[in-house]
Every structure is written in structure tokens, then in C-alpha cells.
Design an enzyme around this catalytic site. Structure first.
Site, PDB file in Angstrom:
ATOM      1  CD  GLU A 143      -5.231  -5.766  -4.042  1.00  0.00           C
ATOM      2  OE1 GLU A 143      -4.886  -6.795  -4.626  1.00  0.00           O
ATOM      3  OE2 GLU A 143      -4.739  -5.391  -2.964  1.00  0.00           O
ATOM      4  CD  GLU A 145      -0.152  -0.699  -0.956  1.00  0.00           C
ATOM      5  OE1 GLU A 145       0.410  -0.948   0.126  1.00  0.00           O
ATOM      6  OE2 GLU A 145      -0.433  -1.559  -1.791  1.00  0.00           O
ATOM      7  CE  LYS A 157      -5.658  -0.488   8.178  1.00  0.00           C
ATOM      8  NZ  LYS A 157      -4.701   0.526   7.755  1.00  0.00           N
ATOM      9  CE  LYS A 159      -5.583  -5.866   0.673  1.00  0.00           C
ATOM     10  NZ  LYS A 159      -4.520  -5.614  -0.281  1.00  0.00           N
ATOM     11  CD  GLU A 199      -7.175   2.927   6.909  1.00  0.00           C
ATOM     12  OE1 GLU A 199      -6.339   2.150   6.400  1.00  0.00           O
ATOM     13  OE2 GLU A 199      -6.927   3.617   7.898  1.00  0.00           O
ATOM     14  NE  ARG A 209       2.363  -2.223   5.284  1.00  0.00           N
ATOM     15  CZ  ARG A 209       1.722  -2.977   6.149  1.00  0.00           C
ATOM     16  NH1 ARG A 209       1.355  -4.187   5.842  1.00  0.00           N
ATOM     17  NH2 ARG A 209       1.415  -2.500   7.337  1.00  0.00           N
TER      18      ARG A 209
HETATM   19  P1  ATP Z   1      -0.001  -9.566   3.383  1.00  0.00           P
HETATM   20  O1  ATP Z   1       0.755  -8.286   3.324  1.00  0.00           O
HETATM   21  O2  ATP Z   1      -1.222  -9.500   4.221  1.00  0.00           O
HETATM   22  O3  ATP Z   1       0.838 -10.763   3.566  1.00  0.00           O
HETATM   23  P2  ATP Z   1      -0.213  -9.229   0.675  1.00  0.00           P
HETATM   24  O4  ATP Z   1       1.068  -8.492   0.674  1.00  0.00           O
HETATM   25  O5  ATP Z   1      -0.389 -10.326  -0.303  1.00  0.00           O
HETATM   26  O6  ATP Z   1      -0.566  -9.851   2.029  1.00  0.00           O
HETATM   27  P3  ATP Z   1      -2.781  -8.257   0.789  1.00  0.00           P
HETATM   28  O7  ATP Z   1      -3.211  -9.537   1.380  1.00  0.00           O
HETATM   29  O8  ATP Z   1      -3.394  -7.969  -0.515  1.00  0.00           O
HETATM   30  O9  ATP Z   1      -1.285  -8.148   0.557  1.00  0.00           O
HETATM   31  O10 ATP Z   1      -3.105  -7.086   1.860  1.00  0.00           O
HETATM   32  C1  ATP Z   1      -2.251  -6.397   2.693  1.00  0.00           C
HETATM   33  C2  ATP Z   1      -1.544  -5.262   1.948  1.00  0.00           C
HETATM   34  O11 ATP Z   1      -2.471  -4.287   1.485  1.00  0.00           O
HETATM   35  C3  ATP Z   1      -0.627  -4.457   2.836  1.00  0.00           C
HETATM   36  O12 ATP Z   1       0.620  -5.100   3.005  1.00  0.00           O
HETATM   37  C4  ATP Z   1      -0.501  -3.142   2.096  1.00  0.00           C
HETATM   38  O13 ATP Z   1       0.568  -3.206   1.174  1.00  0.00           O
HETATM   39  C5  ATP Z   1      -1.796  -3.054   1.293  1.00  0.00           C
HETATM   40  N1  ATP Z   1      -2.690  -1.951   1.691  1.00  0.00           N
HETATM   41  C6  ATP Z   1      -3.361  -1.166   0.808  1.00  0.00           C
HETATM   42  N2  ATP Z   1      -4.133  -0.292   1.434  1.00  0.00           N
HETATM   43  C7  ATP Z   1      -3.973  -0.470   2.760  1.00  0.00           C
HETATM   44  C8  ATP Z   1      -4.516   0.143   3.920  1.00  0.00           C
HETATM   45  N3  ATP Z   1      -5.414   1.124   3.847  1.00  0.00           N
HETATM   46  N4  ATP Z   1      -4.120  -0.324   5.123  1.00  0.00           N
HETATM   47  C9  ATP Z   1      -3.212  -1.333   5.230  1.00  0.00           C
HETATM   48  N5  ATP Z   1      -2.664  -1.955   4.160  1.00  0.00           N
HETATM   49  C10 ATP Z   1      -3.039  -1.539   2.928  1.00  0.00           C
END
Ligand code: ATP
Length: 632
Positions: free
Chosen positions: A450, A351, A455, A298, A296, A303
Site C-alpha cells: 500500500e 502483518e 519509522k 506497508k 518499510e 495485523r
Molecule cells: P491504523 O491501524 O493506523 O488505525 P489501519 O488499520 O486502517 O489504520 P493503515 O492506516 O492502513 O491501517 O496503517 C497501519 C497498518 O498497516 C498497521 O496496523 C499494520 O496492520 C499495517 N502494516 C503493514 N506493514 C507495516 C509495517 N511495515 N509496519 C507497521 N505496520 C504495517
């Protein structure tokens, strides 16, 4: 049982069965917990205390344990209810001065020397002569007063707060003033992480069950039950993170009844599932070999866990379970349009992403961060937001957490509809080869994302795992592939006073990662780059009230020598050009070799106010980043 007989007698002193928990009993336990840095000892002390509370509570009383638990984690309500503990230093100084008759100047001088207003309050009280012994404080009275202080707002609230604190302090005896003041400051400093509290609660419930059975248990049975109970407790709490519901259920149904009673409930945000970083498409394919998976986009936003209750109420919650409905009134307003008929109650994982009003193009997180965090009026909104849904966790009265991802995704698409610019499904591709993933990754980056989230689609491994950083969700960021390591979320634990143009602010900061197993902060680097003058001023304003004269007990300092220490609270996202082994810093010591890891040329990216200090990057991830940079 960790409490020695003398400590237990001391704690129980004057505490009658069925009577309110004496505040002194709690603070004596705090003192014992504070005196040890060993996690297991902290857990056992807390377990023994919770057990005492259970044994001495009247039948049917669930409130005593609930209030005790809140005071142990220094909160007054669940995270999604906006009740903030923490009042300013100057108000507290005023209250200490008023209640002990010492002048403001003397209290301030003491604070400078001690670096802990709690200690200052306790010492000030110790030197005070009183004619009458005050009526002992109880947990319910302290809890009610703290809540009153936290909730008072408006015109005369300052004076009211000082008056309540002054009265509380006047009634304090022994070490109580120290903890009252620390609670009010929002920093209890006994190193009690929420995980310890959960384990201690579970253990206390097992010990109570054992006593009630009146039978002897073998050590093996006891050990197994304790371990099993702690796992049940952590899992239940990750689905329903509110003690308001979990503690009454624990006390009435016991550990075994928790799972049936405490389930995902719309209105109570669950702890989100998290992803593991991967460094290359090859690694993704290794993990998902012979399994069905999906990639998917990102999205680069924030979130948003969106809840709709049967009565029509809509709530939007952050990664940290904070209620963001007032930050996103537009999302709340838009949502009903994208719900198909027969979709009554649900929990969406999504998101929120800023988009360009005219072109509909995705904008980076920096745009979204320009939004105010509270009280946004729809009419004033400049930055438009589109919600990209990627999971459905609850639907029409039923939890979907244990359904395969494929099924959850189908239900999501059946029950919601796309409204361009307002609501969409996360773009996905179920491609399986390196070339297909590579092409989709490039497309995602071109569209302003990003990278990808990969999954698991089918089988038990594709269930939603609340609060877990799972190997069934992998993140593949463009940065990893470009040879730059992942950014790290680090906790600001120290400050270096600025020089030259920066004399009135901190010029550099000491950062730490967080080891969740050891529950300690491990220093990782000094950072002084990436800040504008304006930012340094903001950081000063935020961090100054968190200053400590000594590092908190759970900071593994190593050879770092900042000018001042901070209460670990603020999290920053930081990017480093490289990592190296360090004789000074303690991060990930022993994981790569005896020395710790430090960041080279760290650069500040942004404040992560959606993360708390114990969401900081862990040493294992630091090690992985270290391997990434070394590989590239
Ligand atoms: P984490 O939440 O893993 O601690 P982080 O908040 O720094 O780390 P990332 O490491 O960049 O974030 O990646 C996870 C985040 O990516 C998720 O918490 C969510 O907010 C975001 N995200 C964006 N697109 C998706 C998606 N398709 N599925 C799940 N998460 C997604």
C-alpha cells in the site's frame, strides 16, 4: 466527589461493609451516568462508585471491583478471551414475557414503541404485582449468571439461556431489569468508554490513598496526583490490557506499584502502536530532519501480533486483541521453523499477508478476507499466508518496548530466519533523500503493497509506544500521492430503508467518525454506493439487531435524519472523492470552521471487523484528509 449526598445514601442503602456489592448500587450509578452527557461528570460518578466499592470490600477482596468494572464496560473477560456477551432479541422477549406474565405480542408492541428492550423489561416489571419481595441481586450473582449464559452452547443452550434470564428478571427490582437486559443485548447505552473507566479507577485509587494517609492535601497536590495516576493507568493498561491482572495489582500495590507489577507479558496482547498519515515525502523529511529513520514496505494484509510463551504455546492476536490462532493455524504451525535456537519467549509485531501459492507474489487484502474467521483447518486452506515481521517487542523474558527501534530490529533479525513464503522481515530501506524514498515507494507499490511506513530508528523517540498513534511512525500511502485522500474508518450509526429493488434491506447508511476526546460519534455522510445486493443483505443481517428507535446519547446528530438508528458498533472503511463543509453533519466541527465536514461521493470499501467503534477515524484525521484533498 460527584455523588450528591442523597445519591450516595441511596446507593449505599443496605450495602454492608464486607458484603457482596448490591446490583442495585451499580444500576443506580448507571442511571446517574446515563442521565448526563458530560464526560467529566460520568468520570466523577464512576470514580465515586469505585471508591465506595473499594471502601466497602473486605480486606483482600479484589473480585468485587473486578466484576464491577467488567459490568461497567459490558464485558465478562479480557478481549483476547472469546466470551461474547449478547443474546438474541427473540430470546430476551421470551424471557421478559415468561418472567412478567405479559404476552409475547404485548412485549413486542412495547418494544416497537420504546425502541429499547431494557426499558420494556423495566416497565413490564413495574406493572407486575408480586406477593414476596425477591432476594436482592448482587454483583457476583449477576456476573456469574451472565457468564453462564455467555458460555452455554450446544443443543439445549437456548432453553437454558431463557431459563437463566427468566430467573434473573424475576429477581430484579427498580431499574435493575433495564440494565440486565441491556447487558445481555450487548449494549449498555450509558456512554461509558473504556478510557473513562481507566481514569475513574486511577482517580478512585488516589482518593483511597489520600484517605488512608489521614492528611490534608492541597488542591494542587490532589490535581497533580489525579493526573499522574490517570496517565500511569492508561500506560500500564496499554501494555497489559487485562483487568484480571491490573485490578488486583492496583488494590494491593496502589498506583505507584502498578508499573513494576504490570508489564508486557506473552499471552496478553498489548495495544498496538499506530501511525500518523502524511501527505507527501516532504512532510516525512520535515519530521525526521537530522534523525535516523527507516522506510518499510506497508503490507496490505492483517495485523498479527504473535506471542510465544516459554511453554511453547503460540498465539496470534488481531489489531483489536482478538485471538486469531484459530483463523491462522498455518501460521501457528509454521512459526517454529523460523525461530533460531535460544529464542524461547517473544512477542512479534507483524502483518499476515495473502500470497499466491505458485508465484509467491503478494496478494491484496481482499484475498485474505476470503478466509473464515474461526476454526480454519490447515488441510482446507486455499489462501496461503506469509508473515512479515516488522518489530520485536519482547524476547526471552524481557520487554524491549523501551529499546531503540534499531536495536529491536537487530534482535529480530538475529533471532528469526526467513522461510520463503512463510516468514520474512518487512522489506526496509534506510535511504534518506526524496529520490530514494520516492523510488522505494514505487517499488513497494509494484510489489503489491500500500506504500511505506516510515519509522524513527534511534533515540527515545524510537521506543515502541503501545496504543499510541505516534508521529514516530508515519504512513505514506500511494493513494495520498495519487491525489486521493486516505480511506476513513467510519462507524455506521443510522440506516435509510431501501426503495424499489432494495425494499427489504437498508438502501443507504449514516456514518460517523469518533472523537476520542469528547467520546462522541460525529455524523459525516450518507452512503449508498459501493454495495452489491448480496452485501446489502449481509449489512441488513448485521445491523438489524443493532437498531435503536432514538440516537444514542453520544451521537452528535446535527441535521441527519435516518429512518432508524444503530448501536455504534460496526466499522466500515470508506473512500471519498472529496470533502466539503456541511451545515448538516457534525464531523470535525470547529476544526476547520464552525460547520462540520462531510464526505462527497463516499464509496464503501470493506467491513473493518478488526476495529471497534472507538477505533473509528477521529475528527483530527478527517481534518487532515480535508486538507489533503484541498491541497491536491
Ligand atoms: P491504523 O491501524 O493506523 O488505525 P489501519 O488499520 O486502517 O489504520 P493503515 O492506516 O492502513 O491501517 O496503517 C497501519 C497498518 O498497516 C498497521 O496496523 C499494520 O496492520 C499495517 N502494516 C503493514 N506493514 C507495516 C509495517 N511495515 N509496519 C507497521 N505496520 C504495517
Amino acid at each position: 466527589v460527584a455523588l450528591s449526598r442523597t445519591s450516595e445514601v441511596d446507593i449505599k442503602g443496605g450495602w454492608k461493609v464486607g458484603a457482596p456489592v448490591p446490583y442495585a448500587a451499580l444500576t443506580k450509578t448507571f442511571a446517574l451516568i446515563e442521565a448526563t452527557t458530560k464526560r467529566l461528570e460520568k468520570t466523577s460518578l464512576l470514580t465515586s462508585f469505585f471508591l465506595l466499592v473499594v471502601q466497602r470490600s473486605a480486606k483482600g477482596d479484589t473480585n468485587s471491583l473486578l466484576q464491577v468494572v467488567y459490568l461497567c464496560i459490558n464485558k465478562l473477560s479480557p478481549d483476547y478471551v472469546d466470551v461474547e456477551m449478547g443474546i438474541g432479541e427473540s430470546l430476551l422477549i421470551k424471557a421478559i414475557s415468561e418472567s412478567t406474565g405479559r404476552s409475547l405480542a404485548v412485549v413486542k408492541a412495547d418494544l416497537k414503541k420504546e425502541g429499547d428492550l431494557g426499558l420494556v423489561a423495566m416497565n413490564s416489571k413495574a406493572g407486575q404485582k408480586t406477593l414476596f419481595k425477591p432476594k436482592p441481586l448482587t454483583v457476583p450473582s449477576v456476573f456469574t449468571n451472565l457468564k453462564e449464559i455467555a458460555l452455554s452452547s450446544g443443543h439445549s443452550s437456548q432453553a437454558k439461556k431463557v431459563s437463566v434470564v427468566t430467573k434473573l428478571l424475576a429477581a430484579c427490582q427498580g431499574g435493575e431489569a433495564k440494565y440486565i437486559v441491556r447487558s445481555l443485548e450487548g449494549k449498555l447505552r450509558i456512554g461509558n468508554a473504556e478510557r473513562t473507566v481507566l481514569v475513574a479507577l486511577a482517580h478512585a485509587a488516589v482518593l483511597a490513598e489520600k484517605e488512608a494517609s489521614g492528611k490534608k492535601w492541597t488542591t494542587e497536590k490532589l490535581t497533580n496526583r489525579l493526573e499522574e495516576a490517570a496517565n500511569i493507568m492508561k500506560s500500564v493498561y496499554s501494555e497489559l490490557p487485562t483487568y484480571d491482572l491490573v485490578i488486583p495489582a492496583l488494590l494491593t500495590l496502589g498506583i505507584n506499584g502498578l508499573r513494576s507489577q504490570c508489564k508486557l507479558t506473552p499471552g496478553v496482547p498489548l495495544k498496538p502502536m499506530l501511525a500518523k498519515p502524511t501527505k507527501a515525502i516532504g512532510e516525512v523529511l520535515d519530521r525526521f530532519e537530522n534523525k535516523r529513520f527507516t522506510c518499510e514496505y506497508k503490507y496490505d494484509g492483517e495485523r498479527a501480533q504473535v506471542h510465544k510463551l516459554d511453554d511453547g504455546t503460540v498465539g496470534v492476536f488481531s489489531r483489536n486483541s482478538e485471538d486469531m490462532s484459530k483463523k491462522y493455524p498455518d501460521l501457528v504451525e509454521q512459526l517454529p521453523h523460523c525461530i533460531r535456537p535460544h529464542t524461547k519467549s517473544f512477542v512479534l509485531d507483524a502483518e499476515a499477508v495473502a500470497i499466491d501459492k505458485t508465484t509467491g507474489k503478494l496478494m491484496p487484502f481482499q484475498e485474505l478476507s476470503k478466509r473464515k474467521r474461526k476454526d480454519v483447518k490447515v488441510a482446507d486452506i486455499q489462501i496461503r499466508v506469509c508473515l512479515f515481521a516488522f518489530d520485536l517487542l519482547y524476547l526471552n523474558g524481557e520487554s524491549l518496548l523501551r529499546r531503540p527501534m534499531l536495536e529491536r530490529r537487530e534482535l529480530l533479525q538475529q533471532h528469526f530466519q526467513v522461510i520463503p513464503g512463510e516468514f520474512d522481515f518487512a522489506k526496509s530501506s534506510d535511504g534518506e533523500t526524496t529520490d530514494e524514498i520516492q523510488a522505494f515507494l514505487e517499488e513497494s507499490v509494484k510489489d503489491g503493497c500500500e506504500g511505506l511506513m516510515v519509522k524513527m530508528l534511534e533515540s527515545d523517540e524510537s521506543h515502541y509506544e503501545p496504543s499510541r498513534r505516534s508521529v514516530n511512525w508515519l504512513k505514506l500511502k500511494k493513494d495520498y500521492l495519487a491525489g486521493v485522500g486516505d480511506s476513513l474508518d467510519l462507524v455506521v450509526v443510522g440506516g435509510y430503508y431501501g426503495k424499489g429493488k432494495r425494499t427489504n434491506v437498508y438502501g443507504a447508511f449514516l456514518l460517523a467518525c469518533f472523537d476520542a476526546d469528547a467520546e462522541e460519534y460525529q455524523t459525516i455522510c450518507k452512503i449508498g454506493t459501493g454495495f452489491s445486493e448480496e452485501m446489502l443483505q449481509t449489512h441488513w443481517d448485521t445491523l438489524r439487531p443493532l437498531e435503536l428507535a432514538k440516537p444514542r446519547g453520544d451521537i452528535k446528530v446535527g441535521g441527519a435524519k435516518p429512518d432508524t438508528w444503530f448501536e455504534p458498533k460496526v466499522v466500515w472503511e470508506v473512500l471519498a472523492a472529496d470533502l466539503s463543509l456541511s451545515p448538516i453533519y457534525t464531523a470535525a466541527q470547529g476544526l476547520v470552521e464552525e460547520r462540520g465536514i462531510s464526505l462527497r461521493f463516499p464509496r464503501f470499501l470493506r467491513v473493518r471487523d478488526d476495529k471497534s467503534a472507538d477505533d473509528g477515524t477521529g475528527p483530527e484525521q478527517v481534518r487532515i484528509c480535508c486538507c489533503h484533498t484541498m491541497c491536491y
